[in-house]
Write an enzyme that holds these catalytic residues in place. Structure first.
Site, mmCIF file in Angstrom:
data_model
loop_
_atom_site.group_PDB
_atom_site.id
_atom_site.type_symbol
_atom_site.label_atom_id
_atom_site.label_comp_id
_atom_site.label_asym_id
_atom_site.label_seq_id
_atom_site.Cartn_x
_atom_site.Cartn_y
_atom_site.Cartn_z
ATOM 1 C CB ALA A 28 -0.939 -0.024 1.215
ATOM 2 C CG ASP A 120 9.265 -1.480 -1.965
ATOM 3 O OD1 ASP A 120 9.111 -2.682 -1.656
ATOM 4 O OD2 ASP A 120 9.558 -0.606 -1.146
ATOM 5 N NE ARG A 125 7.660 -5.696 -8.434
ATOM 6 C CZ ARG A 125 8.251 -4.511 -8.269
ATOM 7 N NH1 ARG A 125 9.521 -4.437 -7.951
ATOM 8 N NH2 ARG A 125 7.560 -3.398 -8.433
ATOM 9 C CB CYS A 161 5.741 -16.750 -14.079
ATOM 10 S SG CYS A 161 7.454 -17.195 -13.741
ATOM 11 C CB CYS A 176 41.032 -2.205 -8.035
ATOM 12 S SG CYS A 176 41.936 -3.543 -7.248
#
Ligand code: ATP
Ligand code: ZN
Length: 617
Positions: A28, A120, A125, A161, A176
């Site tokens: 949300a 996010d 996810r 998917c 480096c």
């Protein structure tokens, strides 16, 4: 006129399905707030929403369901309370929780007609993607980065998917470049944040994901020098808490280490040599020039600070952070792990340190200095979130959901939003699942088992070898490797002892490739924990005997693109905050579409007839 008049006219027959739908929204935040408003105003019958976070001041510029008075309250609960006023006919159920919590089981996911992701981070996810595949619930996945956004419809067995295409992993820099030959502001920022800050106040550099510490033939001797520098810095830490500390640190990193780099003459033949900066000189200039207190300088985040201003803020922030760490050390209980500070872009003292240290280093290497505002974005890896992008994407999510509710998957699309002037939307048809995807092109089944009795040995022997006919060459994986042909340390442990419980996914990877054939696809087994399983002969019960087909024969180029093995419990992206790499936006070619112009007053509206997109010229 009733609340439903317009929406009935606009949606026609679909509206009855919308009213009857029970949907889940995960997240949300930026997209989630917009999406919830849309779902409620459209009249979706029952909306469940899950978010683990609380409201922060920085959310208020775009998460319009929240106000100042809600700061520190649960996002899910406040979003529910605000949105429910828009349409009291909608049933809203909010959970202040992590979607990965066991209460959100596969059975729970199965109750929904549709799931919307408004997340996010990659980890969550991927997890929701897998839960939806297992529960066979369609998923609408969305993400935004700045002006770009994307919506993808995912239906098990019919479309790609979320994991069918490999995802970019966050970038790390060779050590480096960061420690010896920086050439861009970002190199100095990563040095300040991931090397210096970590070494002075937090975990050591070796543990930082931003730095690639791998040693090879080319960098071996320099890596040895760098290790020596580290231990010298650690020695200086003995002066921690004394008034000398800041000067010692400064002289070490901006003078002694730079002199050593200068002694490597070959390194500077083709690039600009660094120039050390001197504490005493800067201190004198500071006394003469900087009339403002360090805190006043630091509060100004727009202008680029002068060299002396950076010096003043550097000293001040080292002192403040040292005092904070000392306080933590004094308060920490005997025997507990060593307290440490960690960088957080929203923690002003840690940010000031990184800004000043990065700019001082930029000065040494002749690199452009940056403002605090810019460094905050770069160090936090943030691309500004834009309310309008979120709003547009949330709208597209709802438009795509109508196709699913209407069983019209053929017209559902992957939609991309970008700032291209010629066309802000572009779309792609949904692609079938990638047959080599280890997340969706897998065999699945469930297994009831008493997790406190059943051992890994029982599983491998009774289920995998005897029942399902696997050979010796297999791996058993959850969020870690539990078993393979060369690793049998865990076989006597019970499922419970191995962390396998109700709702855990166990992945079985077949590694036997018979002559002229391929290995079987992965088997993903969902555990249902039961007390004592009834059958006397077997102490497990499979929900079905899975068919486990063999993988397609790879095309020569395909091997390199194979999606990495992950069962989704693996934390791919540790930070929950927005990362540039988290939202995997793919650039697509603008597709040729028929456009018809219609005149509306003095504006040209272009109606694009392959989807609902309307662009205003
Ligand atoms: N595992 C999870 N379970 C539930 N909610 C989650 C999970 N992971 C992330 N979220 C939620 O997803 C939402 C994503 O929203 P958004 O991208 O706007 O991020 P934000 O945290 O609100 O803002 P920002 O990161 O820019 O400060 C957040 O509210 C976050 O709490
Ligand atoms: Zn897939």
């Amino acid at each position: 006129m009733s609340r439903e008049t317009y929406v009935t006219e606009a949606l026609g027959g679909i509206y009855e399905r919308v009213k009857a739908a029970r949907v889940l929204m995960v997240g949300a935040g930026g997209i989630g707030c917009e999406l919830l408003k849309n779902l409620v105003l459209t009249g979706f019958g029952e909306v469940h929403l899950v978010d683990l976070d609380t409201i922060d001041l920085s959310n208020l510029n775009r998460q319009f369901l929240f106000g100042h008075e809600h700061i520190k309250n649960s996002k899910a609960l406040v979003a529910r309370d605000t949105a429910s006023k828009f349409n009291p006919d909608v049933q809203l159920i909010a959970y202040h929780a992590n979607i990965k919590d066991p209460q959100f089981s596969v059975a729970w996911f199965k109750r929904f007609d549709l799931v919307f992701n408004a997340l996010d981070n990659l980890d969550a996810r991927r997890y929701v993607n897998r839960m939806c595949l297992t529960a066979e619930v369609p998923l609408i996945e969305s993400g935004t980065t700045g002006f770009n956004g994307q919506v993808q419809v995912i239906v098990k067995g019919k479309t790609e998917c979320y994991d069918c295409n490999p995802k970019e992993v966050p970038k790390s820099f060779p050590v480096c470049t960061i420690r010896t030959t920086p050439s861009q502001p970002i190199h100095c920022i990563v040095w300040a944040k991931s090397y210096l800050f970590s070494n002075l106040f937090g975990i050591d550099e070796d543990e930082s994901p931003d730095l690639d510490n791998s040693v090879n033939a080319d960098n071996a001797s320099e890596m040895e020098n760098l290790r020596r520098e580290n231990s010298e810095l650690k020695r200086i830490k003995d002066a921690f808490g004394t008034s000398e500390y800041t000067r010692l640190v400064f002289e070490k990193i901006f003078k002694v280490d730079i002199d050593r780099l200068l002694s490597m003459e070959d390194a500077w033949k083709h690039r600009k040599a660094p120039v050390p900066i001197l504490y005493e000189e800067l201190q004198q200039s500071a006394n003469a020039e900087v009339k403002k207190a360090a805190s006043k300088v630091a509060s100004d985040d727009q202008p680029v600070w002068s060299l002396v201003e950076n010096f003043v803020v550097f000293k001040d922030s080292v002192e403040r952070l040292s005092a904070r760490l000392l306080q933590l050390q004094e308060n920490s209980a005997e025997g507990s792990s060593r307290p440490a500070l960690s960088f957080d872009k929203d923690d002003d003292e840690t940010l000031n340190f990184v800004v000043a240290a990065a700019n001082l280093r930029s000065q040494v290497f002749g690199i452009e200095r940056k403002s605090k505002f810019e460094i905050k974005q770069m160090a936090g890896n943030i691309i500004p979130a834009i309310a309008t992008t979120n709003a547009v994407i949330a709208g597209v999510c709802v438009l795509q959901s109508f196709k699913i509710l209407n069983n019209d998957l053929d017209h559902a699309k992957v939609v991309f939003l970008s700032r291209r002037p010629e066309r802000i939307f572009s779309t792609e048809s949904l692609q079938p699942p990638n047959p080599r995807c280890v997340v969706c092109s897998v065999a699945r089944c469930g297994m009831e088992v008493d997790v406190s009795q059943f051992t890994l040995h029982d599983f491998v022997e009774q289920v995998l070898r005897t029942k399902l006919g696997y050979s010796e060459e297999i791996s058993v994986v959850t969020d870690k490797l539990l078993y393979d042909v060369e690793f049998d340390d865990n076989v006597d442990k019970t499922f419970k002892e191995l962390g396998i419980d109700d709702g855990t996914f166990v992945t079985i990877i077949d590694e036997e490739e018979p002559e002229g054939s391929t290995a079987r696809v992965n088997l993903e087994l969902l555990v249902y924990a039961k007390e004592g399983v009834d059958d006397v002969d077997v102490n497990y019960k499979l929900t079905k005997i899975p068919e486990i087909p063999r993988k397609p024969v790879p095309k020569p180029t395909e091997e390199a693109n194979e999606v990495p093995v992950s069962n989704g419990n693996v934390a791919v992206s540790a930070g929950l905050k927005r990362k540039a790499e988290d939202d995997d936006l793919v650039e697509v070619n603008t597709m040729d579409t028929k456009k018809s112009k219609i005149e509306t007053g003095d504006e040209h509206v272009v109606v694009v007839d392959d989807d609902e997109a309307i662009e205003i010229d």
